[in-house]
Design a protein around this motif. Structure first.
Motif, PDB file in Angstrom:
ATOM      1  N   ASP A   1      -1.616  -4.828  -3.395  1.00 57.94           N
ATOM      2  CA  ASP A   1      -1.888  -3.625  -2.613  1.00 57.94           C
ATOM      3  C   ASP A   1      -1.221  -2.383  -3.194  1.00 57.94           C
ATOM      4  OD1 ASP A   1      -3.366  -5.143  -0.905  1.00 57.94           O
ATOM      5  OD2 ASP A   1      -1.978  -5.052   0.789  1.00 57.94           O
TER       6      ASP A   1
ATOM      7  N   GLY B   1       0.786  -1.221   0.000  1.00 55.07           N
ATOM      8  CA  GLY B   1       0.000   0.000   0.000  1.00 55.07           C
ATOM      9  C   GLY B   1       0.821   1.274   0.000  1.00 55.07           C
TER      10      GLY B   1
ATOM     11  N   THR C   1      -6.128  -0.942  -2.409  1.00 57.49           N
ATOM     12  CA  THR C   1      -6.209  -1.310  -0.998  1.00 57.49           C
ATOM     13  C   THR C   1      -7.663  -1.234  -0.553  1.00 57.49           C
ATOM     14  OG1 THR C   1      -5.787   0.968  -0.290  1.00 57.49           O
ATOM     15  CG2 THR C   1      -3.877  -0.494  -0.456  1.00 57.49           C
TER      16      THR C   1
ATOM     17  N   GLY D   1      -8.040  -9.281   0.249  1.00 55.85           N
ATOM     18  CA  GLY D   1      -6.795  -8.620  -0.118  1.00 55.85           C
ATOM     19  C   GLY D   1      -5.813  -9.518  -0.846  1.00 55.85           C
TER      20      GLY D   1
END
Length: 586
Positions: free
Chosen positions: A312, A186, A316, A324
């Motif tokens: 990610d 992320g 996200t 995920g």
């Protein structure tokens, strides 16, 4: 080679990020690309068998299927907790069927009909060892610090110069590569360096996750469980591998006020409160975290014709639907075979544009589900809710989770029909359409009549499979003969150097010889569909037969009627993106 004081290494693909998405991407490339192709994968943080626990835990059926086609799922199954049972408790501790995670008990049409629960720590170790067997070691701690794109370099050239820094020695080095894949999470360095916008938002909602070994009086502790807590939202109780358990809950603003400092002791205290009226004590805490919930999508997944984002790094979301790692696996598998074919000179580089075109709509679907699910799990109605303002969020959550069931399991994830990879013939109809997952039907091998499955016989090795549903040969013999004669006129289709393999499936019990059953040599490997279930699942009339093209990743690419025209359909389809006899696409 050296440039000033820095060494220069040449590789085909540099993968940035040593988590599951990066490892699976690198693994596919290392497995599929022959020498002298080179793959390098780096990770900013130290990676070893002693990695911390926590993070992602669950692989749903389609992810397990894809990993099975890569030869990895059996190793995961050796260590996992195979979760087939769910339970939902209301605030008073009474079972309330049909809510929470109940969709998981109806994940059928696959041998991987369960949630494969194995903490990321263990998955990564399996993936690292598999990658090492193909001659690629994860380099860590190594950070990416800069990217330069050479605009004067043509397709399949060393267009990217990446500057790396060793995290221990601080020595910098250069890597020249043809493609770079950012699978670095992320807070992606690749996305930041390339200045790719990350659209979306982060809410004020905070969630806590605690893993460990527990004691409890909860009646069904080894399940995927939801507890409808009036103080901690829809509480996640997940049985983990190695006898552990995860507790996850909403940490509301009201609860946060009681903690000037939120540490492990506070996380455990809140976990105990979240599962009331059941008792809970931790014999051992493996890991805990607190995080803000949000949803973001990168503006682009593929830039400059050489830089990809996956996992990610490009999307996200909350862990509410446990998607995920699964979504990241879909990214990695979608990208892996396409890059493999392009780097071998077997496919036109335009094929790489389909990565974003196919993955982005599915990521957007996930984000839309996740926005509703994450709010409902925090006991808030969806933002655009137009129903009863006093509706029970737990009830609505059950409805939303049920609606998202085939998407969550991955078995219903599809790619839209297009004019390139997923071609739907207007005159042909079948149960399974181009762009949909190819069902993993049971088959029989010839002679021994051993049972096998279609996905076992179609491993993901960057090859397409032309699957000939031959039907009842006594009814389809003339169509098979016409098809055979027409294919012979297009030599490249059955050339051993092309990335296309053939499979023939005969309806009915197997005889002593496939040659005698057919009255000639069959196409490719032969299997029998004794009870006609494979033909029925694909919607194929056994009196007519049908041809399906399966993509390397296990989705259907196109279909054709069995007969003289099928070979031309196949030739036209493949020449859209494959390079045949040195010739680019049509």
């Amino acid at each position: 080679m050296e440039s000033g004081d820095m060494t220069i290494e040449h590789v085909d693909v540099l993968v940035v990020g040593g988590g599951p998405v990066g490892l699976i991407t690198a693994y596919q490339l290392a497995r599929n690309l022959p020498a002298p192709h080179k793959i390098k994968i780096i990770e900013k943080y130290p990676k070893s068998a002693q990695d911390q626990y926590g993070r992602a835990i669950t692989l749903f059926p389609r992810s397990s299927e894809m990993l099975d086609q890569l030869g990895l799922a059996d190793s995961l199954a050796q260590q996992c907790f195979a979760c087939r049972q769910t339970v939902n408790y209301d605030k008073d501790g009474n079972e309330f069927p049909g809510r929470g995670w109940s969709f998981m008990e109806n994940m059928k049409d696959t041998k991987w009909d369960f949630a494969l629960v194995l903490r990321q720590k263990y998955q990564e170790e399996i993936f690292r060892q598999a990658l090492k067997r193909h001659g690629v070691d994860l380099s860590s701690p190594v950070a990416l610090v800069d990217i330069e794109i050479l605009d004067d370099v043509g397709p399949i050239g060393y267009k990217v110069i990446a500057t790396l820094e060793n995290g221990t020695t601080k020595v910098k080095s250069l890597v020249k590569c043809k493609y770079l894949v950012g699978a670095d999470g992320g807070r992606s360095s690749v996305r930041g360096i390339m200045d790719i916008p990350f659209d979306g938002s982060t809410t004020e909602d905070k969630w806590v996750r605690v893993d460990g070994i527990i004691e409890t009086d909860l009646p069904k502790p080894r399940t995927y469980c939801a507890i409808e807590s009036p103080t901690h939202g829809n509480v996640l109780w997940a049985a983990l591998d190695h006898g552990a358990t995860r507790i996850g809950f909403a940490f509301t603003a009201e609860r946060q006020k009681a903690y000037p400092k939120f540490d492990q002791e506070a996380a455990v205290k809140e976990a105990i409160a979240s599962v009331k009226p059941f008792s809970l004590s931790f014999k051992q805490v493996d890991w805990w975290t607190i995080y803000a919930v949000g949803q973001r999508i990168a503006r682009s997944f593929f830039v400059k014709n050489c830089i990809f984002l996956a996992g990610d790094a490009c999307h996200t979301h909350s862990s509410g639907a446990a998607q995920g790692m699964n979504t990241g696996m879909h990214d990695a598998v979608n990208l892996g075979w396409k890059l493999s074919l392009v780097l071998q000179g077997l496919a036109n580089p335009d094929l790489l544009n389909t990565y974003e075109a196919e993955r982005l709509p599915n990521v957007q679907r996930l984000i839309n589900y996740d926005k509703d699910i994450s709010r409902l799990m925090t006991m808030q109605l969806p933002e655009n809710w137009a129903g009863d303002p006093n509706a029970d969020p737990n009830e609505i959550l059950g409805t939303v989770m049920a609606e998202a069931a085939t998407f969550s399991s991955g078995l219903g994830i599809y790619y839209e029909p297009d004019s390139f990879l997923n071609i739907s013939p207007s005159t042909l109809d079948s149960t399974v359409q181009p762009g949909q997952r190819a069902p993993d039907v049971p088959l029989q091998k010839p002679a021994t009549f051993e049972l096998t499955r279609l996905q076992t016989e179609t491993p993901n090795i960057a090859q397409f499979y032309v699957v000939l549903f031959a039907g009842d040969v006594s009814q389809t013999k003339s169509s098979l003969s016409a098809f055979s004669q027409s294919v012979e006129s297009i030599k490249w289709l059955s050339d051993s150097t092309s990335p296309v393999s053939w499979i023939s499936i005969f309806s009915g019990a197997g005889g002593p010889s496939a040659y005698e059953t057919l009255g000639g040599m069959p196409f490719g490997k032969v299997f029998y569909d004794e009870n006609h279930s494979a033909h029925e699942r694909y919607g194929v009339d056994v009196e007519k037969g049908m041809v399906f093209v399966l993509r390397p990743d296990g989705w259907v690419g196109t279909t054709a009627e069995l007969g003289s025209g099928a070979s031309q359909t196949l030739d036209t389809y493949f020449k859209r993106f494959l390079i045949v006899n040195g010739e680019a696409k049509l």
